[in-house]
Design an enzyme around this catalytic site. Structure first.
Site, PDB file in Angstrom:
ATOM      1  N   GLU A  14       0.827  -1.218   0.000  1.00 50.85           N
ATOM      2  CA  GLU A  14       0.000   0.000   0.000  1.00 50.85           C
ATOM      3  C   GLU A  14       0.862   1.269   0.000  1.00 50.85           C
ATOM      4  OE1 GLU A  14      -2.107   1.802  -1.261  1.00 50.85           O
ATOM      5  OE2 GLU A  14      -3.844   0.739  -0.460  1.00 50.85           O
ATOM      6  N   ASN A  15       0.540   2.096  -0.972  1.00 54.53           N
ATOM      7  CA  ASN A  15       1.338   3.310  -1.218  1.00 54.53           C
ATOM      8  C   ASN A  15       2.803   2.953  -1.448  1.00 54.53           C
ATOM      9  OD1 ASN A  15      -0.899   5.097  -0.897  1.00 54.53           O
ATOM     10  ND2 ASN A  15      -0.751   4.703   1.306  1.00 54.53           N
ATOM     11  N   GLY A  23      -5.162  -1.969  -4.162  1.00 48.85           N
ATOM     12  CA  GLY A  23      -5.968  -2.017  -2.949  1.00 48.85           C
ATOM     13  C   GLY A  23      -7.128  -1.042  -2.969  1.00 48.85           C
ATOM     14  N   ASP A  24      -6.910   0.093  -3.663  1.00 45.18           N
ATOM     15  CA  ASP A  24      -7.944   1.131  -3.751  1.00 45.18           C
ATOM     16  C   ASP A  24      -8.754   1.009  -5.043  1.00 45.18           C
ATOM     17  OD1 ASP A  24      -6.077   1.836  -5.608  1.00 45.18           O
ATOM     18  OD2 ASP A  24      -5.540   3.758  -4.690  1.00 45.18           O
ATOM     19  N   HIS A  71     -18.787  -3.847 -36.549  1.00 46.44           N
ATOM     20  CA  HIS A  71     -19.330  -2.654 -37.204  1.00 46.44           C
ATOM     21  C   HIS A  71     -20.596  -2.260 -36.461  1.00 46.44           C
ATOM     22  CE1 HIS A  71     -22.560  -4.870 -39.401  1.00 46.44           C
ATOM     23  NE2 HIS A  71     -21.673  -5.854 -39.367  1.00 46.44           N
TER      24      HIS A  71
HETATM   25  O1  AHR Z   1       0.751   0.450  -3.287  1.00 44.84           O
HETATM   26  C1  AHR Z   1       0.463   0.723  -4.639  1.00 44.84           C
HETATM   27  C2  AHR Z   1      -0.959   1.169  -4.809  1.00 44.84           C
HETATM   28  O2  AHR Z   1      -1.162   2.422  -4.202  1.00 44.84           O
HETATM   29  C3  AHR Z   1      -2.030   0.343  -4.177  1.00 44.84           C
HETATM   30  O3  AHR Z   1      -2.322  -0.851  -4.854  1.00 44.84           O
HETATM   31  C4  AHR Z   1      -3.191   1.268  -4.243  1.00 44.84           C
HETATM   32  O4  AHR Z   1      -4.136   1.003  -3.244  1.00 44.84           O
HETATM   33  C5  AHR Z   1      -2.560   2.648  -4.070  1.00 44.84           C
HETATM   34  O5  AHR Z   1      -2.978   3.488  -5.107  1.00 44.84           O
END
Ligand code: AHR
Ligand code: AHR
Length: 481
Positions: free
Chosen positions: A204-205, A279-280, A446
Site C-alpha cells: 500500500e502506497n 488495494g484502492d 461494425h
Molecule cells: O501500493 C500501490 C498502490 O497504491 C495500491 O495498490 C493502491 O491502493 C494505491 O494506489
C-alpha cells in the site's frame, strides 16, 4: 498432493485457494469457477476432470458455443468460502455500470496443463475481482504466505496487477494495509534490475522490490512465459521469491526485515483479497493469472520449493490463440460484414477512421484498396495477427478508447498491443470473429457502419447485445486490391 496439501503438511495451511486451471488439493472435486454466457445470461460451474485434476474446459466450450462467456466467480477451494467476484468501486471506479470492474473473458488465456486444455484469467485494464468479506486471511501483523502462477509476458506499467491481501473498504487506508503479489513494469514506487517486468510486494502506497522504497538490484526482470511469484510476510520479516513455473526452482529475490519507511512495521493488514487491481481499486494494470493461494502462517522456503515442484509437474504450456478461417502472414484479405442489413459492406478506412463501405468488383481502385488489408504477424503477440492498410503501408488497424483507427505504427508497446487481434471461428456460426488481443472480451464490430472493439453488452452504445453475434462475424476472402 496439490499445492494446498503441501502447505498443510508444512503447518501453513491455505486459507484461500483459487484457480481456473486446476484443483489445488489432491482430493478437490468441487467447482473451480463459474462462467456466464452472453446469449441468455445463464451461468454454469466448471469443475476438475477428476479429483485434484485439470479444469474441464470442454464443459465451458460447449456451454459458451455460439456466444461469449465471462468468468463471474473464482471459487475458493479451501472450504472457507473466500470466493472472488466482480470487484466493486473503491478509491477508483471501474468501467462497468455503477463503478464495478470488468469481468474477464472466459477464453482470453487458453493454455494446456499436461496436454489438457484450460483457461486462465486474462486481466485487461479495467478488470478486477475481489472479496471484501474474506474469512481467515491475515490481519494486522499476522504472518501469511501467497503464490501465483502468472504469464510473464503479459504486463504493463499501470497500477496494479495484484493478487493478495488488501483493504476491506476498497480504499487506500494507509501504508501497510496491504500485502499482495504485484507483477509488472510500474516505476512509480519500487523497481528492480533491468527494465522489468518485476515481482514486487504491494504493501500500500508502495510496491517494494526489497528493503528500500526505490530500486533494489536483487529483484530481477522476469523473462519466462510462465512465472511463479511468491510473497510472504510476518512480524518484521518478509520475502520475495520467484522462478520459471515450467521448469527449475525458486530463487529468493529478497528476505529480511520490513521496509524502514514509516507504516510498514508493524503491518496493518486488513484481510480482503484482490485479483488484478490495486488495494484502492486502481484498474490500470494488465496481466494473466492462472492459480494462486494465501496461507495462514509464514511458509518455509522448503514448503514453497515443494509447491514450485508441483507447479512444474502440472506442465503449463501455451496453445493456439486462433481458430476460424486460417490467415497467412503476407497475404492480403478483405473482410465482409455478415449482418443481413450490411452484407455488401466491407471493413475499410477513410483516412484514420475505420468504417464499412459497399465495395464491388467494379468499384474504383482507391475504394478497393481502402477495403484491403495485408495480414502480418501480430505486432504485440506473434501467435495472433495485425492488419496493415494496403494503401497506407506502415499503418495498421488499432483500437484506442475501443474505437478502431488506421494509424502509423509508432513502435510503442501500447500501439503494438492495440493493433493485435486473434481471429476465431465466427460467433454467429459463420466466418471469423476477430478478438482484440489485449481486450479479449472485445471483438472487431461494425456499428452504424463504423469500426469498434465491442463487448457483448456493456457501457458503450457499440456494445449493444442486439445483433452482436452477426456484427462481429466477418467473411474473410482474398483482397479486392
Ligand atoms: O501500493 C500501490 C498502490 O497504491 C495500491 O495498490 C493502491 O491502493 C494505491 O494506489
Ligand atoms: O481502446 C482501449 C484503450 O484505449 C487502448 O488500449 C489504449 O490505447 C487507449 O487508452
Amino acid at each position: 498432493a496439490g499445492p494446498c496439501d503441501l502447505y498443510a503438511s508444512g503447518g501453513t495451511p491455505c486459507v484461500a485457494a483459487h484457480s481456473t486451471t486446476r484443483a489445488l488439493y489432491s482430493s478437490y472435486t468441487g467447482a473451480l469457477y463459474q462462467v456466464k454466457r452472453g446469449s441468455d445470461s445463464a451461468t454454469t460451474n466448471i469443475a476438475p476432470l477428476s479429483a485434484g485434476g485439470v479444469a474441464n474446459a470442454a464443459t465451458q466450450d460447449s456451454f459458451c458455443s455460439g456466444t461469449t462467456c465471462l468468468i463471474t466467480v473464482i471459487y475458493d477451494q479451501s472450504g472457507r468460502g473466500n470466493h472472488l467476484t466482480q470487484a466493486p468501486p473503491g478509491g477508483f471506479q471501474g468501467p462497468e455500470a455503477n463503478g464495478y470492474d470488468n469481468l474477464a473473458s472466459a477464453t482470453g488465456a487458453p493454455v494446456t496443463l499436461n496436454g489438457q486444455k484450460a483457461y486462465g484469467v486474462f486481466v485487461s485494464p479495467g478488470t478486477g475481482y475481489r472479496n471484501n468479506n474474506a474469512n481467515g486471511i491475515a490481519t494486522g501483523d499476522a504472518a501469511e504466505g501467497m503464490y501465483s502462477v502468472l504469464d510473464g509476458t503479459h504486463y504493463n506499467g499501470g497500477c496494479c496487477f495484484d493478487y493478495g491481501n488488501a483493504e476491506t473498504s476498497s480504499k487506500d487506508t494507509g501504508n501497510g494495509h496491504m500485502e499482495a503479489i504485484y507483477f509488472g513494469t510500474s516505476t512509480a514506487w519500487g523497481t528492480g534490475s533491468g527494465s522489468g517486468p518485476w515481482l514486487m510486494a504491494d504493501l500500500e502506497n508502495g510496491l517494494f522490490s526489497g528493503v528500500s522504497s526505490g530500486n533494489n538490484a536483487g529483484d530481477p526482470s522476469i523473462t519466462s512465459r510462465f512465472f511463479t511469484a511468491v510473497v510472504k510476510g510476518g512480524p518484521n520479516l518478509w520475502a520475495l521469491r520467484g522462478g520459471n513455473a515450467a521448469s527449475g526452482s525458486l530463487s529468493t529475490y529478497y528476505s529480511g526485515i520490513r521496509p524502514t519507511a514509516s507504516g510498514y512495521n508493524p503491518m496493518s493488514k486488513e484481510g480482503a483479497i484482490i485479483l488484478g487491481i490495486g488495494g484502492d481499486n486502481s484498474v490500470s494494470a494488465q496481466g494473466t493469472w492462472y492459480e494462486g493461494v494465501m496461507t495462514s502462517g509464514y511458509p518455509s522456503d522448503a514448503t514453497e520449493n515443494s509447491v514450485q515442484a508441483n507447479i512444474v509437474a502440472a506442465k503449463y504450456a501455451t496453445t493456439s490463440l486462433t481458430s476460424g478461417t486460417a490467415l497467412t502472414a503476407g497475404s492480403k484479405i478483405s473482410l465482409r460484414a455478415t449482418t443481413s442489413s450490411s452484407n455488401t459492406r466491407y471493413l475499410a478506412h477513410t483516412g484514420t477512421a475505420v468504417n464499412t463501405q459497399v465495395v464491388t468488383s467494379s468499384s474504383a481502385t482507391t475504394l478497393k484498396q481502402q477495403a484491403s488489408w495485408t495480414v502480418r504477424a501480430g505486432l504485440g503477440n506473434s501467435a495472433c495477427f495485425s492488419f496493415e492498410s494496403v494503401d497506407t503501408p506502415g499503418s495498421y488497424i488499432r483500437h484506442s478508447d475501443f474505437t478502431l483507427y488506421v494509424n502509423a505504427n509508432d513502435n510503442s508497446k501500447q500501439f503494438k498491443e492495440d493493433a493485435t487481434f486473434c481471429p476465431q471461428s465466427g460467433i454467429s456460426g459463420s466466418g471469423s470473429s476477430i478478438r482484440s488481443w489485449n481486450y479479449p472480451t472485445r471483438y472487431i464490430r461494425h456499428y452504424s457502419n463504423a469500426g469498434y472493439i465491442a463487448s457483448n453488452g456493456g457501457v458503450h452504445t457499440w456494445d449493444s447485445a442486439t445483433l452482436f453475434n452477426d456484427d462481429v462475424s466477418w467473411a474473410i476472402s482474398s483482397s479486392f486490391a
